[in-house]
Structure formats: structure tokens, C-alpha cells
Design a protein around this motif. Structure first.
Motif, PDB file in Angstrom:
ATOM      1  N   GLY A 302      -4.116   6.227  -2.640  1.00  0.00           N
ATOM      2  CA  GLY A 302      -3.777   5.633  -1.354  1.00  0.00           C
ATOM      3  C   GLY A 302      -4.713   4.497  -0.998  1.00  0.00           C
ATOM      4  N   SER A 331       4.596   2.818  -7.891  1.00  0.00           N
ATOM      5  CA  SER A 331       4.389   3.730  -6.769  1.00  0.00           C
ATOM      6  C   SER A 331       5.411   4.858  -6.761  1.00  0.00           C
ATOM      7  CB  SER A 331       4.446   2.971  -5.444  1.00  0.00           C
ATOM      8  OG  SER A 331       4.157   3.800  -4.352  1.00  0.00           O
ATOM      9  N   LEU A 336       0.294  10.978  -5.492  1.00  0.00           N
ATOM     10  CA  LEU A 336      -0.887  10.829  -4.649  1.00  0.00           C
ATOM     11  C   LEU A 336      -1.785  12.048  -4.865  1.00  0.00           C
ATOM     12  CD1 LEU A 336      -2.239   9.116  -2.374  1.00  0.00           C
ATOM     13  CD2 LEU A 336      -1.112  10.652  -0.746  1.00  0.00           C
ATOM     14  N   ARG A 339      -6.736  12.609  -0.793  1.00  0.00           N
ATOM     15  CA  ARG A 339      -6.589  12.415   0.648  1.00  0.00           C
ATOM     16  C   ARG A 339      -7.947  11.998   1.196  1.00  0.00           C
ATOM     17  NH1 ARG A 339      -1.639  11.679   2.896  1.00  0.00           N
ATOM     18  NH2 ARG A 339      -0.189  13.378   2.487  1.00  0.00           N
ATOM     19  N   ASN A 343      -6.007   8.230   4.868  1.00  0.00           N
ATOM     20  CA  ASN A 343      -4.907   9.086   4.418  1.00  0.00           C
ATOM     21  C   ASN A 343      -5.208  10.570   4.598  1.00  0.00           C
ATOM     22  OD1 ASN A 343      -3.587   6.802   3.529  1.00  0.00           O
ATOM     23  ND2 ASN A 343      -4.598   6.868   1.540  1.00  0.00           N
ATOM     24  N   ALA A 419       1.558  14.146  -2.643  1.00  0.00           N
ATOM     25  CA  ALA A 419       2.892  13.556  -2.553  1.00  0.00           C
ATOM     26  C   ALA A 419       3.315  13.160  -3.959  1.00  0.00           C
ATOM     27  CB  ALA A 419       2.887  12.332  -1.629  1.00  0.00           C
ATOM     28  N   ASP A 421       4.739  10.486  -4.833  1.00  0.00           N
ATOM     29  CA  ASP A 421       4.643   9.049  -5.084  1.00  0.00           C
ATOM     30  C   ASP A 421       3.357   8.503  -4.483  1.00  0.00           C
ATOM     31  OD1 ASP A 421       5.083   8.142  -2.272  1.00  0.00           O
ATOM     32  OD2 ASP A 421       7.059   9.029  -2.594  1.00  0.00           O
ATOM     33  N   GLY A 422       3.108   7.220  -4.772  1.00  0.00           N
ATOM     34  CA  GLY A 422       1.844   6.604  -4.396  1.00  0.00           C
ATOM     35  C   GLY A 422       1.768   6.072  -2.989  1.00  0.00           C
ATOM     36  N   GLY A 423       2.868   6.109  -2.246  1.00  0.00           N
ATOM     37  CA  GLY A 423       2.794   5.771  -0.833  1.00  0.00           C
ATOM     38  C   GLY A 423       2.724   4.296  -0.510  1.00  0.00           C
ATOM     39  N   LYS A 437       2.073   0.551   3.580  1.00  0.00           N
ATOM     40  CA  LYS A 437       1.373   1.721   3.052  1.00  0.00           C
ATOM     41  C   LYS A 437       1.781   2.915   3.898  1.00  0.00           C
ATOM     42  CE  LYS A 437      -3.424   3.351   2.519  1.00  0.00           C
ATOM     43  NZ  LYS A 437      -4.835   2.904   2.629  1.00  0.00           N
ATOM     44  N   SER A 439       1.280   6.253   2.929  1.00  0.00           N
ATOM     45  CA  SER A 439       0.607   7.499   2.590  1.00  0.00           C
ATOM     46  C   SER A 439      -0.074   8.136   3.786  1.00  0.00           C
ATOM     47  CB  SER A 439      -0.411   7.276   1.462  1.00  0.00           C
ATOM     48  OG  SER A 439      -1.259   6.188   1.734  1.00  0.00           O
ATOM     49  N   ARG A 446       8.449   6.889   9.754  1.00  0.00           N
ATOM     50  CA  ARG A 446       8.713   5.886   8.715  1.00  0.00           C
ATOM     51  C   ARG A 446      10.000   5.110   8.933  1.00  0.00           C
ATOM     52  NH1 ARG A 446       6.826   9.233   3.269  1.00  0.00           N
ATOM     53  NH2 ARG A 446       4.655   9.560   3.947  1.00  0.00           N
TER      54      ARG A 446
END
Length: 629
Positions: A302, A331, A336, A339, A343, A419, A421-423, A437, A439, A446
Motif C-alpha cells: 500500500g 495491482s 496486500l 497494514r 492503511n 486484500a 489486490d494491491g489497492g 489509492k 487500500s 469507494r
């Protein structure tokens, strides 16, 4: 070795093909430079050389004159105002001593400016921040231009400093280069508490004295700020791209282990020089696979959105062309695994204690999500970076990464990511292309469908907040914040204001051609919208009251305005005269005029010098360059 993930392989091959001509030209030029300049001092006249060692200690003079041992050039961002760079005051002597122990020498080649966005945030100096990257790159080139050095060490940490040093060093791609970090400060006030007090101040619930006390507890000593912004994302990049010694990123300043790593960097860069046994120039370390590895590392943690600018610009300095589609495609498949604030609640010290980069890199390699077979300053192969440095009986050693995460609230294996995916998302539509971004953005925030409120600067947003005009659903459209308009300052001041509205239950988003930086947080923010308004970007067609749709998950950004109305609107292209003078901004007029699009790095340098001519001038090829040389 694990099988490469199909998307990683596809994106890498796409980058290789896209960069074929420009990369070949770059490699030809650095090979020409190496052939002419090894050992470098042989091309200097006696007067040149005498100038170069006039102030050196007597023994160093003898070594430099004899031309038998390498000489290290140190490029430093030291200053004692900024916590991240203050520790560098001690580094040159550590490096010189290490070089002397093996019969070589080291000299401070030059200094580069190091400005801090944390100090200039919301002030006129912030409008020079992005372009300081270019100044740093040029300063690095000036430092190395004396042709006295067989290798170089780059001493830099924060936002624009590391990208600038990297761009500058890549112009001397025939030299081995190691980046030497200073390390993070110890943990202070938690990031959650700091953010809470900032929002309380924005609402008038606490005074400036309480705010200053909180900030002083958060930023309290030597070292990098501990949240996961651009500075610490820089350190991740240098590690995962093979330009640090393994595990160097997050060791505290002024500790025996940090000093040992600094000394070893000096010894190692000598071994990598053309006068050593493992010649490894930076222009070969930074290749297409290393750049893709950098993107993956950012996504898996993130990392800072600023690197959708900086990594693009640095790649181009090595003849490598990447774009936001590459980030977006990767991504979608990079999980991910960390944290770190913003994030999560942890800072980089907690991340490092939980297993840190060694654990992360091992997990990504084993998942086929990093190219392991790359050149690094530690030797061939990225697996070295799945090891942690230790001082064992006062000797620097490396041990394997912890087998399991030591805190799964901060760092996780790829089997149980935070997660899938990479956010980071590419968003596009009739307002252009931008990045977001997500994440740190909760899933319910969103998607935003709300009327625009158009602002020309962040001060106007502050005035609207103070007047109680933001207690509603809205999309803040903040325009004229691109590189050509005012240098693309970060818009940190907006985070607490928009966060207050979001916390009150309103649907809120930010859309801008400016930056939010590595501290992009819980409010959905589409940034770097390209092209920027001053370059004719369609964001200039938006009017207050237009309905804006943002769907971060689907990558959609759209103004819902009838086509016939949209087509008749002028693109407002005003220039704020206040952003062109004062605090030295006059000196950056040429940078604003020359700045390229955000998706190309918002750089004044553009593509690797002369590479753009390859497509239009068939007679200019790597082979013809070599023949002319």
C-alpha cells in the motif's frame, strides 16, 4: 525458483517491448562511458587531478595519485534541520574509514537539497517540492561530473530526494551505486491519535497548543517519519530493486547495526567497481525487471501514490517506459500483505518488528510475484533480500527472514492477505486518467455519486469548510494543481477537512490534477488527473453542480453532463499569478513550462535524453551511436 505469475510475466514483457529502442540506446551509451572512463582518473590531466585531491589527507592523496585503488564519491542530502537527514552528518567519516581499511578512498562529491513536505505543507515552498526532484537529479550529476570516482554512495531518504538521486545516478549508469539509508525515528504518538487530534483541530475542538504538542510527540527525534508515506516507500523501493544492502531500510539511526551497514556499503561498492572483482553498474541493476519489482513492492504494501510519478520518471532515466496501466494490471493480482498507516494502525517500526521487508520479499518471490533472477548490489538474485542483518559477535551477518509473521495485524503471508489486490487503481473517463489509492478507503466509500464543488486551490476548500458549506454530499474538484500550473504541491490540508465531512455521514470524494502523496488516506481521492487543466485537461470543463460519478473498484470517473453541453464548454486555463513569484518560485518558471504529463512522471527531463528521437530518426540507433563514439 517459483514460476512467475502470468500477469507479472505479461506486464514485464510488455515493458521490455515498449522500451526496446530507448533501453538499447541507454545501455550503449553507458557501455561507451565505461570503456572511456575506467579507472576514471586516468583521463584527467595532472592539473585536473591535483585540484581533485588538493584538500585530501596526505595518505589519501597518495592512494588517489597511484590510480591503483577505487575512489568513492559520496552524494549527500545532509542537513540538520530535517530529522530524516540529520543522521547523515556522521556518515562520510564512517565511509572514509571503511574505504581506508581496504586501501581505498572516499570523498564527498557534493550535496543535494533536501526539502520536507511536512515543513512546507500548505505554504508557498510546497510549490517547489516536486521540482526539487529535478534539482536533486541535476545536483547529483554535477557532483559526479568531476570524473574522480569509480563508484558512488547515495545518502538520501525522503520524498523527492531518493527519486532525484536515482535519476541523477542513472546518468552515470556505468558506475556502481549503492543507496545508503539513515533509518526511521523511534515510534512516538500513534498515527491514529495524531490524525484524531488533527481532525479535532479542524473542527475547532482543540487549540493550536494541543495540536503542536501532538505533532511534537509524533515527530520527536532523528530519523524518517514513521508513517508509510513516500519517504518509507522510497526505502522499500531501493530494497526491492536491489540498490540497498539487504535489510538496510528500517534500522534506526545512530545504532551499531546502522553504522555497520553504512561501513559495509562502502566496502561493497568498492567490490562492485570496475577495479573490483564484481563489476555491477547501476545501469544494469535497474532494468525492466527491477522496475516491475518496484511496482509490485509498492502494491503489496500500500505504498505511496507519489511513485506513480517518481518511479515512472526514474524508469525513463534508464530508457524504460512504464505507465499507469502497468500499475493497474499488477495491482489486480498483487495481494496486500502489510497494514501500515495510513492503511492501518502500525508504523514502519511495527512492520519491521513483525518480519519486515525480508519476510515480504520472500513471500512475493515464492508466490511468483517478484523477479528473483535480477542483478543487485548484494550479488545476483533477489533472494539475498529475504535475509535480515544482524550483529553477531560484533560482526555483520545476515540470517533468514522469520518463518512466520510476528504480528498478523501488520504483516501477513500471501496465503492470508489483508486484500486480494494491491489497492491502487487507474480510473478514467471523460475527465481524463488518474490514480486512486483505495487500500485505506473503506469499501462503502469507494463509490460516490455527488455534485461537484469546483475550487481553484486548497485555501478555497478551507474557506468553504469554515463557512459550513461542506456539510453535504459533494465531490471537491480542485483544479490548477498540476506541475505546469503551480508545481503540483501536495494537498495534505484537505485530508482532515474532507475526513470530517465523511465522518459526519456524507458521501465525499476529491478529484484533482494535483497530488495527495503517500499519506493518501480514508477519503477517496482521484489524483494526478492527466492531462492537467493548464495543459487542456477536461477537468477544466467541470462546473459546480455537475454530477460526478466515481467508482474506484470499477475504475470509472465521469462527469454526467450532456455531450452537447460538454462540447461547448471552454476549458478554463487561468494561471494563478501568485504561484509564479515569491519564495524562489520565479526561478522555477522554466520547470513549470517544461513539465510533462503526470503519467510520464511530471518531469522536465522527459524520456531518456535523445531516446525520443529513435522513433523519428531511424539513422540514430545504438549501433550508429557506438560507431560515432
Amino acid at each position: 525458483m517459483s514460476t512467475l505469475h502470468a500477469v507479472l510475466d505479461r506486464v514485464t514483457n510488455r515493458v521490455i517491448e515498449r522500451s526496446r529502442q530507448s533501453r538499447a540506446l541507454y545501455l550503449t551509451r553507458i557501455e561507451h562511458a565505461r570503456a572511456q572512463h575506467a579507472p576514471v582518473r586516468t583521463v584527467l590531466s595532472c592539473a585536473n587531478l591535483a585540484h581533485g585531491f588538493a584538500a585530501a589527507p596526505a595518505n589519501d592523496k597518495l592512494v588517489i595519485k597511484e590510480l591503483r585503488k577505487p575512489n568513492i564519491g559520496i552524494v549527500t542530502s545532509y542537513n540538520d534541520m530535517l530529522s530524516a537527514h540529520q543522521p547523515y552528518e556522521r556518515f562520510p567519516e564512517l565511509i572514509r574509514a571503511a574505504a581506508r581499511r581496504v586501501g581505498a578512498t572516499a570523498q564527498v562529491a557534493g550535496g543535494v537539497p533536501a526539502m520536507c513536505d511536512g515543513v512546507t505543507q500548505g505554504n508557498p515552498g510546497m510549490e517547489m517540492s516536486l521540482f526539487s526532484r529535478e534539482v536533486i537529479a541535476m545536483s547529483t550529476a554535477v557532483a559526479l561530473s568531476h570524473n574522480m570516482f569509480d563508484a558512488a554512495l547515495m545518502l538520501g531518504v525522503c520524498d523527492k530526494i531518493v527519486p532525484g538521486l536515482l535519476i541523477g545516478a542513472l546518468q552515470f549508469g556505468h558506475l556502481p551505486v549503492i543507496f545508503v539509508p539513515a533509518g526511521p525515528m523511534t515510534s512516538g504518538l500513534s498515527n491514529d491519535d495524531k490524525a484524531r487530534i488533527r481532525q479535532q483541530f479542524a473542527k475547532g475542538e482543540v487549540g493550536r497548543d494541543a495540536l503542536l504538542e501532538a505533532e511534537s510527540q509524533a515527530y520527536h527525534g532523528a530519523g524518517t517519519c514513521t508513517f508509510y508515506g513516500t519517504a518509507n516507500s522510497n526505502q522499500l523501493l531501493m530494497e526491492v530493486m536491489g540498490l540497498h544492502l539487504p535489510g538496510a531500510a528500517f534500522i534506526h539511526p545512530n545504532t551499531p547495526l546502522r553504522d555497520a551497514l553504512t561501513a559495509r556499503a562502502a566496502e561493497r561498492v568498492l567490490e562492485l567497481s570496475a577495479m573490483g572483482n564484481e563489476y555491477t553498474p547501476i545501469g544494469h541493476v535497474i532494468d525492466e525487471r527491477a522496475i516491475v519489482n518496484g511496482i509490485v513492492g509498492l502494491l503489496a504494501t500500500g505504498g505511496s501514490t507519489n511513485h506513480t510519478l517518481h518511479l515512472v520518471a526514474a524508469a525513463r532515466a534508464a530508457g524504460i517506459v512504464i505507465d499507469w496501466t502497468d500499475f493497474d494490471d499488477l495491482s489486480a493480482v498483487v495481494p496486500l500483505l502489510a497494514r501500515i498507516y495510513p492503511n492501518g494502525k502500525a508504523d514502519v517500526n511495527h512492520f519491521h518488528a513483525a518480519g519486515g521487508l525480508a519476510f515480504l520479499i520472500r513471500e512475493l518471490i515464492q508466490g511468483g510475484l517478484l523477479h528473483e533472477d535480477v542483478r543487485t548490489v548484494a550479488g545476483n538474485g533477489l533472494s539475498h533480500y529475504a535475509e535480515e542483518p544482524r550483529l553477531l559477535e560484533d560482526k555483520l551477518s545476515w540470517v533468514p527472514a522469520t518463518a512466520q509473521t510476528l504480528d498478523d495485524k501488520v504483516l501477513r503471508p500471501r496465503a492470508t492477505p489483508f486484500a486480494a489486490d494491491g489497492g491502487l487503481r487507474l480510473v478514467e473517463g471523460n475527465l481524463g486518467r488518474g490514480v486512486i489509492k483505495i487500500s485505506a478507503v473503506a469499501s462503502q466509500h469507494r463509490k460516490v455519486h455527488a455534485p461537484a464543488i469546483v475550487f481553484d486551490d486548497q485555501e478555497a476548500v478551507q474557506r468553504a469548510f469554515d463557512a459550513g458549506e461542506l456539510n453535504r454530499d459533494f465531490v471537491a474538484v480542485v483544479r490548477f494543481q498540476g506541475a505546469r500550473a503551480n508545481g503540483m504541491p501536495e494537498l495534505h490540508r484537505l485530508t482532515p477537512l474532507l475526513g470530517v465531512a465523511q465522518d459526519a455521514g456524507f458521501h465525499v470524494a476529491l478529484v484533482t490534477d494535483g497530488r495527495m502523496s503517500g499519506a493518501s488516506g480514508k477519503v477517496p481521492a482521484v489524483i494526478h488527473l492527466s492531462p492537467e487543466v493548464l495543459a487542456g485537461g477536461p477537468l477544466g470543463r467541470v462546473r459546480t453542480g455537475d454530477m460526478i460519478e466515481l467508482d474506484a473498484d470499477a475504475g470509472i470517473l465521469r462527469a454526467h453532463v450532456p455531450d452537447e453541453v460538454w462540447a461547448t464548454r471552454d476549458i478554463h486555463a487561468m494561471q494563478d499569478e501568485a504561484s509564479t513569484w515569491g519564495f524562489g518560485r520565479e526561478l522555477f518558471a522554466v520547470f513549470r513550462q517544461a513539465a510533462g504529463p503526470a503519467e510520464e512522471g511530471a518531469s522536465v527531463f522527459g524520456m531518456y535524453p535523445a531516446a525520443a528521437h529513435v522513433a523519428t530518426s531511424p539513422e540514430i540507433t545504438p549501433s550508429s551511436i557506438k560507431e560515432q563514439a
